[in-house]
Enzyme design. Sequence first.
Site, PDB file in Angstrom:
ATOM      1  N   GLU A 117       9.704  16.850  14.774  1.00  0.00           N
ATOM      2  CA  GLU A 117      10.136  16.651  13.439  1.00  0.00           C
ATOM      3  C   GLU A 117       9.158  17.656  12.602  1.00  0.00           C
ATOM      4  O   GLU A 117       7.945  17.619  12.478  1.00  0.00           O
ATOM      5  CB  GLU A 117       9.473  14.996  12.883  1.00  0.00           C
ATOM      6  CG  GLU A 117      10.035  14.839  11.581  1.00  0.00           C
ATOM      7  CD  GLU A 117       9.505  13.447  11.130  1.00  0.00           C
ATOM      8  OE1 GLU A 117       8.460  12.991  11.332  1.00  0.00           O
ATOM      9  OE2 GLU A 117      10.702  12.758  10.474  1.00  0.00           O
TER      10      GLU A 117
ATOM     11  N   CYS B 150      13.644  11.163   6.419  1.00  0.00           N
ATOM     12  CA  CYS B 150      13.751  10.856   7.760  1.00  0.00           C
ATOM     13  C   CYS B 150      15.168  10.895   8.564  1.00  0.00           C
ATOM     14  O   CYS B 150      15.205  11.185   9.781  1.00  0.00           O
ATOM     15  CB  CYS B 150      13.308   9.385   8.391  1.00  0.00           C
ATOM     16  SG  CYS B 150      14.048   8.179   7.359  1.00  0.00           S
TER      17      CYS B 150
ATOM     18  N   THR C 239       1.223   7.805  12.959  1.00  0.00           N
ATOM     19  CA  THR C 239       0.456   6.731  12.085  1.00  0.00           C
ATOM     20  C   THR C 239       1.044   5.289  12.709  1.00  0.00           C
ATOM     21  O   THR C 239       0.443   4.587  12.813  1.00  0.00           O
ATOM     22  CB  THR C 239       0.869   7.037  10.739  1.00  0.00           C
ATOM     23  OG1 THR C 239       0.700   7.985  10.308  1.00  0.00           O
ATOM     24  CG2 THR C 239      -0.144   6.017   9.834  1.00  0.00           C
TER      25      THR C 239
ATOM     26  N   GLY D 250       6.917   5.327   7.919  1.00  0.00           N
ATOM     27  CA  GLY D 250       5.805   6.631   7.890  1.00  0.00           C
ATOM     28  C   GLY D 250       5.985   7.225   9.290  1.00  0.00           C
ATOM     29  O   GLY D 250       7.131   7.152   9.801  1.00  0.00           O
TER      30      GLY D 250
ATOM     31  N   GLU E 248       9.446   1.915  11.092  1.00  0.00           N
ATOM     32  CA  GLU E 248      10.482   2.806  10.580  1.00  0.00           C
ATOM     33  C   GLU E 248       9.886   4.091  10.688  1.00  0.00           C
ATOM     34  O   GLU E 248       8.993   4.444   9.657  1.00  0.00           O
ATOM     35  CB  GLU E 248      11.051   2.618   9.339  1.00  0.00           C
ATOM     36  CG  GLU E 248      11.682   1.116   9.141  1.00  0.00           C
ATOM     37  CD  GLU E 248      13.076   1.020   9.993  1.00  0.00           C
ATOM     38  OE1 GLU E 248      13.585   1.968  10.397  1.00  0.00           O
ATOM     39  OE2 GLU E 248      13.613  -0.176   9.883  1.00  0.00           O
TER      40      GLU E 248
ATOM     41  N   LYS F 128       0.805  -1.135  -0.059  1.00  0.00           N
ATOM     42  CA  LYS F 128       0.053  -0.118   0.064  1.00  0.00           C
ATOM     43  C   LYS F 128       0.963   1.188  -0.022  1.00  0.00           C
ATOM     44  O   LYS F 128       1.367   1.514   1.144  1.00  0.00           O
ATOM     45  CB  LYS F 128      -0.752   0.156   1.132  1.00  0.00           C
ATOM     46  CG  LYS F 128      -2.166   0.587   1.076  1.00  0.00           C
ATOM     47  CD  LYS F 128      -2.141   2.010   0.532  1.00  0.00           C
ATOM     48  CE  LYS F 128      -2.046   3.080   1.765  1.00  0.00           C
ATOM     49  NZ  LYS F 128      -1.841   4.413   1.446  1.00  0.00           N
TER      50      LYS F 128
HETATM   51  P1  NDP Z   1       2.254   8.803   7.140  1.00  0.00           P
HETATM   52  O1  NDP Z   1       2.359   8.043   8.315  1.00  0.00           O
HETATM   53  O2  NDP Z   1       1.213  10.036   6.819  1.00  0.00           O
HETATM   54  O3  NDP Z   1       2.002   7.555   5.936  1.00  0.00           O
HETATM   55  C1  NDP Z   1       2.733   6.768   5.795  1.00  0.00           C
HETATM   56  C2  NDP Z   1       1.967   5.669   5.126  1.00  0.00           C
HETATM   57  O4  NDP Z   1       1.098   4.903   5.746  1.00  0.00           O
HETATM   58  C3  NDP Z   1       1.237   6.012   3.771  1.00  0.00           C
HETATM   59  O5  NDP Z   1       1.198   4.966   2.900  1.00  0.00           O
HETATM   60  C4  NDP Z   1      -0.262   6.108   4.293  1.00  0.00           C
HETATM   61  O6  NDP Z   1      -1.026   6.100   3.426  1.00  0.00           O
HETATM   62  C5  NDP Z   1      -0.257   5.002   5.370  1.00  0.00           C
HETATM   63  N1  NDP Z   1      -1.079   5.199   6.464  1.00  0.00           N
HETATM   64  C6  NDP Z   1      -1.779   6.355   6.918  1.00  0.00           C
HETATM   65  N2  NDP Z   1      -2.545   6.205   7.967  1.00  0.00           N
HETATM   66  C7  NDP Z   1      -2.662   4.854   8.027  1.00  0.00           C
HETATM   67  C8  NDP Z   1      -3.435   3.884   9.137  1.00  0.00           C
HETATM   68  N3  NDP Z   1      -4.254   4.082   9.999  1.00  0.00           N
HETATM   69  N4  NDP Z   1      -3.140   2.463   8.834  1.00  0.00           N
HETATM   70  C9  NDP Z   1      -2.272   2.154   7.917  1.00  0.00           C
HETATM   71  N5  NDP Z   1      -1.384   2.852   7.172  1.00  0.00           N
HETATM   72  C10 NDP Z   1      -1.569   4.286   6.882  1.00  0.00           C
HETATM   73  O7  NDP Z   1       3.771   9.531   6.611  1.00  0.00           O
HETATM   74  P2  NDP Z   1       4.161  10.188   5.487  1.00  0.00           P
HETATM   75  O8  NDP Z   1       3.707   9.532   4.070  1.00  0.00           O
HETATM   76  O9  NDP Z   1       3.465  11.585   5.643  1.00  0.00           O
HETATM   77  O10 NDP Z   1       5.724  10.170   5.258  1.00  0.00           O
HETATM   78  C11 NDP Z   1       6.478  11.021   6.219  1.00  0.00           C
HETATM   79  C12 NDP Z   1       6.893  10.347   7.392  1.00  0.00           C
HETATM   80  O11 NDP Z   1       7.678   9.178   7.057  1.00  0.00           O
HETATM   81  C13 NDP Z   1       7.941  11.132   8.358  1.00  0.00           C
HETATM   82  O12 NDP Z   1       7.628  11.141   9.730  1.00  0.00           O
HETATM   83  C14 NDP Z   1       9.187  10.429   8.107  1.00  0.00           C
HETATM   84  O13 NDP Z   1      10.100  10.578   9.004  1.00  0.00           O
HETATM   85  C15 NDP Z   1       8.839   9.145   7.855  1.00  0.00           C
HETATM   86  N6  NDP Z   1       9.724   8.402   7.343  1.00  0.00           N
HETATM   87  C16 NDP Z   1      10.460   7.427   7.915  1.00  0.00           C
HETATM   88  C17 NDP Z   1      11.708   6.836   7.500  1.00  0.00           C
HETATM   89  C18 NDP Z   1      12.463   5.653   8.282  1.00  0.00           C
HETATM   90  O14 NDP Z   1      12.797   4.907   7.611  1.00  0.00           O
HETATM   91  N7  NDP Z   1      12.343   5.689   9.477  1.00  0.00           N
HETATM   92  C19 NDP Z   1      11.783   6.905   6.108  1.00  0.00           C
HETATM   93  C20 NDP Z   1      10.956   7.749   5.336  1.00  0.00           C
HETATM   94  C21 NDP Z   1      10.044   8.393   5.941  1.00  0.00           C
HETATM   95  P3  NDP Z   1      -1.839   7.415   2.748  1.00  0.00           P
HETATM   96  O15 NDP Z   1      -0.603   8.300   2.340  1.00  0.00           O
HETATM   97  O16 NDP Z   1      -2.279   7.368   1.600  1.00  0.00           O
HETATM   98  O17 NDP Z   1      -2.815   8.108   3.576  1.00  0.00           O
END
Ligand code: NDP
Length: 482
Positions: free
Chosen positions: A386, A280, A228, A224, A246, A171
């Site tokens: 962040e 991140c 979340t 993400g 992560e 997803k």
């Molecule tokens: P989000 O947490 O908003 O979304 C991440 C993914 O989770 C998306 O595919 C999103 O779908 C999905 N999602 C959202 N809500 C849910 C739920 N309730 N259940 C399951 N899946 C869900 O993060 P962002 O996309 O905004 O990414 C940025 C964040 O990711 C930053 O905080 C960054 O630090 C972190 N990140 C961490 C990394 C690491 O390796 N530690 C690497 C890269 C980023 P949709 O977008 O379609 O709503």
Amino acid sequence: MDLMNYVDGKFQAHTGEEWLDVVEPATGRQFARVPLSSPSDVDSAILAARRAQPEWGGLSHSERADWLEIIADELESRYEDIASLESRDTGKPISLARAVDANRSVANFRFFADMIRDHRGEVFEMADADNFVTYRPVGVGALITPWNLPLYLLSWKVAPAIGMGNTVVCKPSEMTPLTANLLMEVIDKVGLPSGVVNLVHGNGDGAGSCLVSHSDVDLVSFTGGTSTGAKVAASASPHFKKISLELGGKNSSIVFADCDLKKTIEGVGRAAFLNQGQICLCGSRVLVQESIYDEFVEGFIDSVESLKIGDPSEESTQLGALISSDHLQKVKEYVSIAKDEGGHFLTGGDDLKIRSSLSRDLEGGYWMAPTVIGGLSPDSRCSTEEIFGPVVTVHRFKTEEEAIEIANGTRYGLAGSVWTEDLEKGRRVAEGIRTGMVWVNTWLHRDLRTPFGGVGDSGVGREGGKWSLGFFSETLNVCVKR
Ligand code: NDP
């Protein structure tokens, strides 16, 4: 461009009527749509993955490694497509999309192909018995990825997951689905057995949450945001799924007086602003030893102000647009908070200069000048939360101990960097930081064999190299008494 789900080896229409718009960050214009998938679309994908798992899991490591190589070859042939789609979908410069996103996506499949081909069980001998440890597939995996490094992160999960014999449902973020779709085209073209890799588009609260909470999913690999991640953990835990999280980061770049100033300014700037600060691992708090603070800041600001911002499709562009209007708004809110918290802007803080230099075509995009803020307390909100954009705070420190204390003053613990010519001090300080990864005199210098992941609000578990193989498998120990 209307995308489709990929389920059981076929591109399939979703069951509902609703779609989500995909917007180009550099222009603010919609250019594609993805299905708003329903729970029944998610069910179909999980069912396909479940059906395919026994046969796929029954292949040898070397047969599955061959498949990863085949995918890598086909992906490589679409290298330029990956770069241009990723640049258009995320707003990042095309040069970055080539060097980082396209390269790593191919490399992830090749790397795990090699690892899995060589992967063996272990034997632990006792005086009177032998222990045979084998690694078996976990089952069906849910792979959830964010928008900042779309295919880079998806391939980082898909390759080890299927390599270890699992089948998966992906997803991707609804904001950046294009290269996930490209990966499905590749998988379709090479003829990977049906159901091994499935993809459902949709939003997080709908398809995402339905997928991670599904009782027929055995593992969840999520990258993400931290809030979340907390929801994902809560919905996955009642079924005792294997879970890897992560999450976000607030990483320090620690600059000592004995650093190589020129290289440090370049390295700290890259750590701060690569991908518009939307990685991140970005070093968004810069801690500088007092005796070189003024000299460092002067050089740093000069280099930040020389960054070329603009059309992501131009080869010379170094900074592109932020991902979305909402995200730009969130980043700007932090700029206002910084003002309230008494910060002063060493550069940036608004988008006026950028806007005047953009072509008309880009006027609707989500632009922000790289921003450096001084004068904030290290425990201010801007310095500890962040922001995930082109905003950096700069702080002074006197001693090693003080630098470590400031670096540890956040709930996050993902990464960091230390800049000094004294390598022993570099390691000593790195080991004092409560985090998952620290670079000394470099940043984002990745060896794919090493563990990747964080502590605290940055997540749970490690991926990378043998840690990925461990996460995407279940170990069995058989003790045979002689
Ligand atoms: P989000 O947490 O908003 O979304 C991440 C993914 O989770 C998306 O595919 C999103 O779908 C999905 N999602 C959202 N809500 C849910 C739920 N309730 N259940 C399951 N899946 C869900 O993060 P962002 O996309 O905004 O990414 C940025 C964040 O990711 C930053 O905080 C960054 O630090 C972190 N990140 C961490 C990394 C690491 O390796 N530690 C690497 C890269 C980023 P949709 O977008 O379609 O709503």
